[in-house]
Structure formats: structure tokens, C-alpha cells
Scaffold this active site. Sequence first.
Site, mmCIF file in Angstrom:
data_model
loop_
_atom_site.group_PDB
_atom_site.id
_atom_site.type_symbol
_atom_site.label_atom_id
_atom_site.label_comp_id
_atom_site.label_asym_id
_atom_site.label_seq_id
_atom_site.Cartn_x
_atom_site.Cartn_y
_atom_site.Cartn_z
ATOM 1 N N ARG A 49 30.530 36.597 48.327
ATOM 2 C CA ARG A 49 30.217 37.523 49.417
ATOM 3 C C ARG A 49 29.500 38.749 48.850
ATOM 4 N NH1 ARG A 49 36.254 37.627 52.168
ATOM 5 N NH2 ARG A 49 36.323 35.430 52.843
ATOM 6 N N ASP A 51 27.808 42.507 49.345
ATOM 7 C CA ASP A 51 28.058 43.671 50.191
ATOM 8 C C ASP A 51 26.813 44.074 50.965
ATOM 9 O OD1 ASP A 51 30.711 43.927 49.343
ATOM 10 O OD2 ASP A 51 30.153 45.172 47.633
ATOM 11 N N ARG A 196 28.054 47.101 40.024
ATOM 12 C CA ARG A 196 27.609 48.448 40.363
ATOM 13 C C ARG A 196 28.418 49.509 39.622
ATOM 14 N NH1 ARG A 196 28.138 48.076 46.639
ATOM 15 N NH2 ARG A 196 27.662 50.320 46.532
#
Length: 269
Positions: A49, A51, A196
Site C-alpha cells: 500500500r 501512501d 521517507r
Amino acid sequence: MRIALVLEYDGSAHCGWQRQPSGCSVQDALEAALSAIACHEVRVVAAGRTDAGVHAIYQAAHFDTSAQRPPDAWVRGVNTLLPGRIAVRWASPVADDFHARYCAKGRRYLYLLSNHAVRPGLLHGRAGWFHRPLDVDRMRAAAQVLLGEHDFSAFRAAECQAASPVRTLTRLEIVREGDLIVFDLCANAFLQHMVRNIVGCLVYVGKGRYSSEWVQALLEKRDRRLAAPTFDAAGLYLAGVDYDASWNLPTPAGLPPADTWAALAGRRG
């Protein structure tokens, strides 16, 4: 019948991969298009998944259908019904025990960072941005600390639902081409916001705020509050999913990071 497919998408106009009540996700758009071609409701399972704002060069997925369609219908037919930012690149029947998520052996992400005093225009939504000069050699030295199997608690989102924070990072390469810095990461799996957060910490090292010893301390202390802020989603790309060859899925294009970006941005000379 189970169908596997590979798709790419620009996530800047979508609220992430996962289905949402508002219908704004990549999964919502894909399931609507597949359902129209299949003439029944289709539910899709993805390898991972992504974001909101995150892109994919190679996202794998599967779905089940009772419809008998030529393979091209699941590619060209579906693409006529998808938004322009989403495209199925390949689709084929697979064995019923194939699972896009659980059969994956590893994943690859690229993070693209514009390192220039002035924010980019053409790369808006396609790359992160940091305005101060960054020392890539310092960042590479710190990146070595993260390779191997570790508890990445300091690099996971507070809302991450993974059962274990332990992951094995097999590659973390950093390449600079002009004002663009490309981070190339491979692991058996990634935690939520892990890439990230790693990029954010390496930027802190690159601007001279911390050393590689600080990154080592983050691993050991396992405390997300001590690490750098999560970096912008715009520069993150799911670039590959690794499966056993027996599943006969196409292999992600093995482009070097700089060439990958040149192709994406239309900057190839």
C-alpha cells in the site's frame, strides 16, 4: 480464475493506494475499471500500500474473476477506463495460490530529491526538495550503517501496524546527477514511512547536522522521536517487487536510478 497484473501510477492526484469512502485512491479507480470489464464486482490485492502522493513504477496486484476475457482486455481495455495517471502494463492468469503481497520476496523503492537553493517547478509532485547543499559522501557513509537486518523502530510511522519492526535492508545506494539525488533501497519488506524517514535522517547527515554515529544510535535506541521528520511523499516511487521466477511475472526494468528518472521526467537527451 486469478489474474496477476503490473501497473504504474502517478500518485500526486490520489489519496494513496488503499480504497477510501471518497473513492479517491488508486485501488478505487482500478477496481472500478476492472469491474466494468469483468461485468461483476472486482476486488484487488496489491503487493504493498503506497501512501498519498507516492508513485509506482512497478506495482504488482492480483484479483479473482469468473469472466472469460482475452489477456489484452485486462490491459488495453482496462486502461481505456482508468485516469491518465494510472496504467496497467501487463496482465496474465496465474495459479490460484499466487498472492501479490504474501508471495513477494522483496521490494525496491526509489526516492528522488531535488537539491537546489530554489524549489523546482517541473519536478513539483515528482521529487522531494531540500534547499541547502548536501554532502553525498557523508550520506553514503551513514547509509552503510543501515544495511543488514535491524530493528527499524526509529524509522517507522507511529501508526505503523506491522507485527515486527525487524527488516533486512539489502541495498541503500545514493547517486547524484546534477541537482538530483536518487536513493535506491531494497529490502525484504518496508515499514510504513520507513524510506521517507531514512531519507530524512540522511539529509540531516548530509547537511552536516549529524554523523553516521547518530544513525547508529537511532537504530540502537529504537525511538522514532529522536529521528528526523518524515520527508515529503512526492519523491517516493515503488520501483519493483521481487517474486520467484516460477510465477512468470515480468521482471522490473533494471534501469540505473539516474536513467529511471530521466525516463520519468522526460529529460532524456
